[in-house]
Design a protein around this motif. Structure first.
Motif, PDB file in Angstrom:
ATOM      1  N   PHE A   1       0.846  -1.186   0.000  1.00 11.93           N
ATOM      2  CA  PHE A   1       0.000   0.000   0.000  1.00 11.93           C
ATOM      3  C   PHE A   1       0.884   1.238   0.000  1.00 11.93           C
ATOM      4  CE2 PHE A   1       0.890  -0.973   4.376  1.00 11.93           C
ATOM      5  CZ  PHE A   1       1.003   0.252   5.024  1.00 11.93           C
ATOM      6  N   LYS A   2       0.297   2.336  -0.457  1.00  9.67           N
ATOM      7  CA  LYS A   2       0.989   3.619  -0.437  1.00  9.67           C
ATOM      8  C   LYS A   2       0.331   4.497   0.610  1.00  9.67           C
ATOM      9  CE  LYS A   2       2.678   3.733  -5.127  1.00  9.67           C
ATOM     10  NZ  LYS A   2       2.653   4.411  -6.412  1.00  9.67           N
ATOM     11  N   ALA A   3       1.162   5.089   1.455  1.00  7.58           N
ATOM     12  CA  ALA A   3       0.655   5.975   2.507  1.00  7.58           C
ATOM     13  C   ALA A   3       1.812   6.749   3.112  1.00  7.58           C
ATOM     14  CB  ALA A   3      -0.048   5.162   3.597  1.00  7.58           C
ATOM     15  N   GLU A   4       1.477   7.791   3.819  1.00  5.32           N
ATOM     16  CA  GLU A   4       2.431   8.509   4.655  1.00  5.32           C
ATOM     17  C   GLU A   4       2.061   8.175   6.100  1.00  5.32           C
ATOM     18  OE1 GLU A   4       5.089  10.080   3.562  1.00  5.32           O
ATOM     19  OE2 GLU A   4       4.437   9.580   1.530  1.00  5.32           O
ATOM     20  N   LEU A   5       2.791   7.272   6.702  1.00  9.24           N
ATOM     21  CA  LEU A   5       2.480   6.830   8.061  1.00  9.24           C
ATOM     22  C   LEU A   5       3.090   7.793   9.073  1.00  9.24           C
ATOM     23  CD1 LEU A   5       2.979   2.968   7.847  1.00  9.24           C
ATOM     24  CD2 LEU A   5       0.880   4.290   7.669  1.00  9.24           C
ATOM     25  N   THR A   6       2.231   8.410   9.844  1.00  9.08           N
ATOM     26  CA  THR A   6       2.694   9.315  10.889  1.00  9.08           C
ATOM     27  C   THR A   6       2.308   8.826  12.271  1.00  9.08           C
ATOM     28  OG1 THR A   6       0.691  10.636  10.676  1.00  9.08           O
ATOM     29  CG2 THR A   6       2.593  11.318   9.370  1.00  9.08           C
ATOM     30  N   GLY A   7       1.432   7.835  12.318  1.00  8.38           N
ATOM     31  CA  GLY A   7       0.988   7.326  13.602  1.00  8.38           C
ATOM     32  C   GLY A   7       0.221   6.033  13.429  1.00  8.38           C
ATOM     33  N   ALA A   8      -0.176   5.487  14.546  1.00 11.51           N
ATOM     34  CA  ALA A   8      -0.922   4.232  14.567  1.00 11.51           C
ATOM     35  C   ALA A   8      -2.042   4.345  15.590  1.00 11.51           C
ATOM     36  CB  ALA A   8      -0.005   3.074  14.929  1.00 11.51           C
ATOM     37  N   VAL A   9      -3.025   3.500  15.429  1.00 11.62           N
ATOM     38  CA  VAL A   9      -4.166   3.452  16.341  1.00 11.62           C
ATOM     39  C   VAL A   9      -4.146   2.118  17.081  1.00 11.62           C
ATOM     40  CG1 VAL A   9      -6.686   3.407  16.499  1.00 11.62           C
ATOM     41  CG2 VAL A   9      -5.555   4.960  14.893  1.00 11.62           C
ATOM     42  N   ARG A  10      -4.270   2.192  18.392  1.00 17.35           N
ATOM     43  CA  ARG A  10      -4.435   0.996  19.216  1.00 17.35           C
ATOM     44  C   ARG A  10      -5.884   1.010  19.686  1.00 17.35           C
ATOM     45  NH1 ARG A  10       0.033   0.881  22.533  1.00 17.35           N
ATOM     46  NH2 ARG A  10      -0.779   2.751  23.501  1.00 17.35           N
ATOM     47  N   CYS A  11      -6.658   0.051  19.208  1.00 12.60           N
ATOM     48  CA  CYS A  11      -8.083  -0.036  19.527  1.00 12.60           C
ATOM     49  C   CYS A  11      -8.277  -1.059  20.642  1.00 12.60           C
ATOM     50  CB  CYS A  11      -8.848  -0.456  18.274  1.00 12.60           C
ATOM     51  SG  CYS A  11     -10.613  -0.721  18.518  1.00 12.60           S
ATOM     52  N   ASN A  12      -9.178  -0.760  21.569  1.00 13.25           N
ATOM     53  CA  ASN A  12      -9.428  -1.675  22.681  1.00 13.25           C
ATOM     54  C   ASN A  12     -10.706  -2.495  22.505  1.00 13.25           C
ATOM     55  OD1 ASN A  12     -11.472   0.159  23.209  1.00 13.25           O
ATOM     56  ND2 ASN A  12     -10.809   0.647  25.284  1.00 13.25           N
ATOM     57  N   CYS A  13     -11.202  -2.601  21.252  1.00  9.30           N
ATOM     58  CA  CYS A  13     -12.393  -3.430  21.050  1.00  9.30           C
ATOM     59  C   CYS A  13     -12.036  -4.894  21.325  1.00  9.30           C
ATOM     60  CB  CYS A  13     -12.957  -3.244  19.637  1.00  9.30           C
ATOM     61  SG  CYS A  13     -12.072  -4.121  18.342  1.00  9.30           S
ATOM     62  N   SER A  14     -13.046  -5.740  21.338  1.00  3.24           N
ATOM     63  CA  SER A  14     -12.846  -7.129  21.748  1.00  3.24           C
ATOM     64  C   SER A  14     -11.908  -7.898  20.834  1.00  3.24           C
ATOM     65  CB  SER A  14     -14.195  -7.839  21.844  1.00  3.24           C
ATOM     66  OG  SER A  14     -14.844  -7.854  20.593  1.00  3.24           O
ATOM     67  N   ILE A  15     -11.835  -7.579  19.559  1.00  2.00           N
ATOM     68  CA  ILE A  15     -10.941  -8.331  18.677  1.00  2.00           C
ATOM     69  C   ILE A  15      -9.561  -7.687  18.579  1.00  2.00           C
ATOM     70  CG2 ILE A  15     -11.742  -7.281  16.519  1.00  2.00           C
ATOM     71  CD1 ILE A  15     -11.359 -10.149  15.292  1.00  2.00           C
ATOM     72  N   CYS A  16      -9.503  -6.372  18.439  1.00  2.00           N
ATOM     73  CA  CYS A  16      -8.197  -5.708  18.297  1.00  2.00           C
ATOM     74  C   CYS A  16      -7.331  -5.874  19.537  1.00  2.00           C
ATOM     75  CB  CYS A  16      -8.372  -4.225  17.978  1.00  2.00           C
ATOM     76  SG  CYS A  16      -8.997  -3.902  16.315  1.00  2.00           S
ATOM     77  N   SER A  17      -7.936  -5.795  20.705  1.00  2.00           N
ATOM     78  CA  SER A  17      -7.146  -5.950  21.931  1.00  2.00           C
ATOM     79  C   SER A  17      -6.586  -7.361  22.048  1.00  2.00           C
ATOM     80  CB  SER A  17      -7.972  -5.583  23.161  1.00  2.00           C
ATOM     81  OG  SER A  17      -9.103  -6.412  23.276  1.00  2.00           O
ATOM     82  N   ARG A  18      -7.335  -8.355  21.597  1.00  2.00           N
ATOM     83  CA  ARG A  18      -6.840  -9.733  21.650  1.00  2.00           C
ATOM     84  C   ARG A  18      -5.749  -9.983  20.605  1.00  2.00           C
ATOM     85  NH1 ARG A  18     -11.900  -9.944  23.675  1.00  2.00           N
ATOM     86  NH2 ARG A  18     -12.406 -11.531  25.217  1.00  2.00           N
ATOM     87  N   LYS A  19      -5.874  -9.342  19.434  1.00  3.33           N
ATOM     88  CA  LYS A  19      -4.870  -9.497  18.381  1.00  3.33           C
ATOM     89  C   LYS A  19      -3.600  -8.722  18.699  1.00  3.33           C
ATOM     90  CE  LYS A  19      -7.416  -8.166  14.846  1.00  3.33           C
ATOM     91  NZ  LYS A  19      -7.867  -7.866  13.474  1.00  3.33           N
ATOM     92  N   GLY A  20      -3.710  -7.665  19.493  1.00  4.08           N
ATOM     93  CA  GLY A  20      -2.558  -6.814  19.757  1.00  4.08           C
ATOM     94  C   GLY A  20      -2.168  -5.993  18.546  1.00  4.08           C
ATOM     95  N   ALA A  21      -3.137  -5.669  17.724  1.00  2.00           N
ATOM     96  CA  ALA A  21      -2.867  -4.962  16.475  1.00  2.00           C
ATOM     97  C   ALA A  21      -2.635  -3.470  16.711  1.00  2.00           C
ATOM     98  CB  ALA A  21      -4.038  -5.147  15.517  1.00  2.00           C
ATOM     99  N   LEU A  22      -1.727  -2.918  15.948  1.00  6.52           N
ATOM    100  CA  LEU A  22      -1.567  -1.473  15.800  1.00  6.52           C
ATOM    101  C   LEU A  22      -1.998  -1.172  14.379  1.00  6.52           C
ATOM    102  CD1 LEU A  22       1.857  -0.666  17.470  1.00  6.52           C
ATOM    103  CD2 LEU A  22      -0.426  -0.109  18.309  1.00  6.52           C
ATOM    104  N   LEU A  23      -2.938  -0.269  14.207  1.00  6.95           N
ATOM    105  CA  LEU A  23      -3.581  -0.083  12.915  1.00  6.95           C
ATOM    106  C   LEU A  23      -3.297   1.278  12.303  1.00  6.95           C
ATOM    107  CD1 LEU A  23      -7.057  -1.448  14.004  1.00  6.95           C
ATOM    108  CD2 LEU A  23      -5.296  -2.691  12.741  1.00  6.95           C
ATOM    109  N   CYS A  24      -3.301   1.303  10.989  1.00  2.70           N
ATOM    110  CA  CYS A  24      -3.359   2.563  10.250  1.00  2.70           C
ATOM    111  C   CYS A  24      -4.471   2.412   9.231  1.00  2.70           C
ATOM    112  CB  CYS A  24      -2.027   2.915   9.599  1.00  2.70           C
ATOM    113  SG  CYS A  24      -1.559   1.891   8.204  1.00  2.70           S
ATOM    114  N   ALA A  25      -5.259   3.462   9.085  1.00  2.00           N
ATOM    115  CA  ALA A  25      -6.361   3.456   8.130  1.00  2.00           C
ATOM    116  C   ALA A  25      -5.889   4.091   6.830  1.00  2.00           C
ATOM    117  CB  ALA A  25      -7.552   4.214   8.689  1.00  2.00           C
ATOM    118  N   ILE A  26      -6.230   3.443   5.723  1.00  2.00           N
ATOM    119  CA  ILE A  26      -5.874   3.948   4.407  1.00  2.00           C
ATOM    120  C   ILE A  26      -7.090   3.826   3.493  1.00  2.00           C
ATOM    121  CG2 ILE A  26      -3.423   3.360   4.640  1.00  2.00           C
ATOM    122  CD1 ILE A  26      -4.007   0.891   2.838  1.00  2.00           C
TER     123      ILE A  26
END
Length: 115
Positions: free
Chosen positions: A16-41
């Motif tokens: 993907f193409k993006a300018e990454l300046t940050g990430a989102v840590r979500c505390n929903c039931s699936i993201c918290s279990r996955k330990g994902a750091l997300l960027c939206a594109i």
């Protein structure tokens, strides 16, 4: 900038193409279990390079997000907005992006449990 990533075994790869300046840590039931750091594109900037039968999908709640995972190694490299009638987004798990140190990005905590 062009980024490339994959699951652990490499059967699900993407770029993907993006300018990454940050990430989102979500505390929903699936993201918290996955330990994902997300960027939206924008969804159109995501190109899945290895699709096939190895890519699984999991949805829950209102089924607005398709959480994609590798059926071989179980890693969740990205998710996709599947709602109709709006501009679609993809959510990249930056822990699956090659040559990117997540500790160099600022992290925004999102309260997905309350959303």
């Amino acid at each position: 900038m062009l980024y490339k990533g994959s699951c652990h075994c490499g059967k699900v790869a993407f770029e993907f193409k993006a300018e990454l300046t940050g990430a989102v840590r979500c505390n929903c039931s699936i993201c918290s279990r996955k330990g994902a750091l997300l960027c939206a594109i924008p969804h159109g900037t995501l190109q899945v390079l290895a699709w096939g039968d190895d890519l699984g999908t999991y949805t829950f709640g209102n089924h607005a997000i398709a959480h994609r995972f590798c059926r071989a190694c179980g890693i969740h490299p990205f998710a996709e907005d599947v709602r109709e009638g709006r501009e679609r987004s993809a959510y990249i798990n930056i822990n699956c992006v090659a040559d990117l140190d997540p500790s160099t990005l600022s992290v925004f905590d999102f309260d997905g449990r309350s959303a």
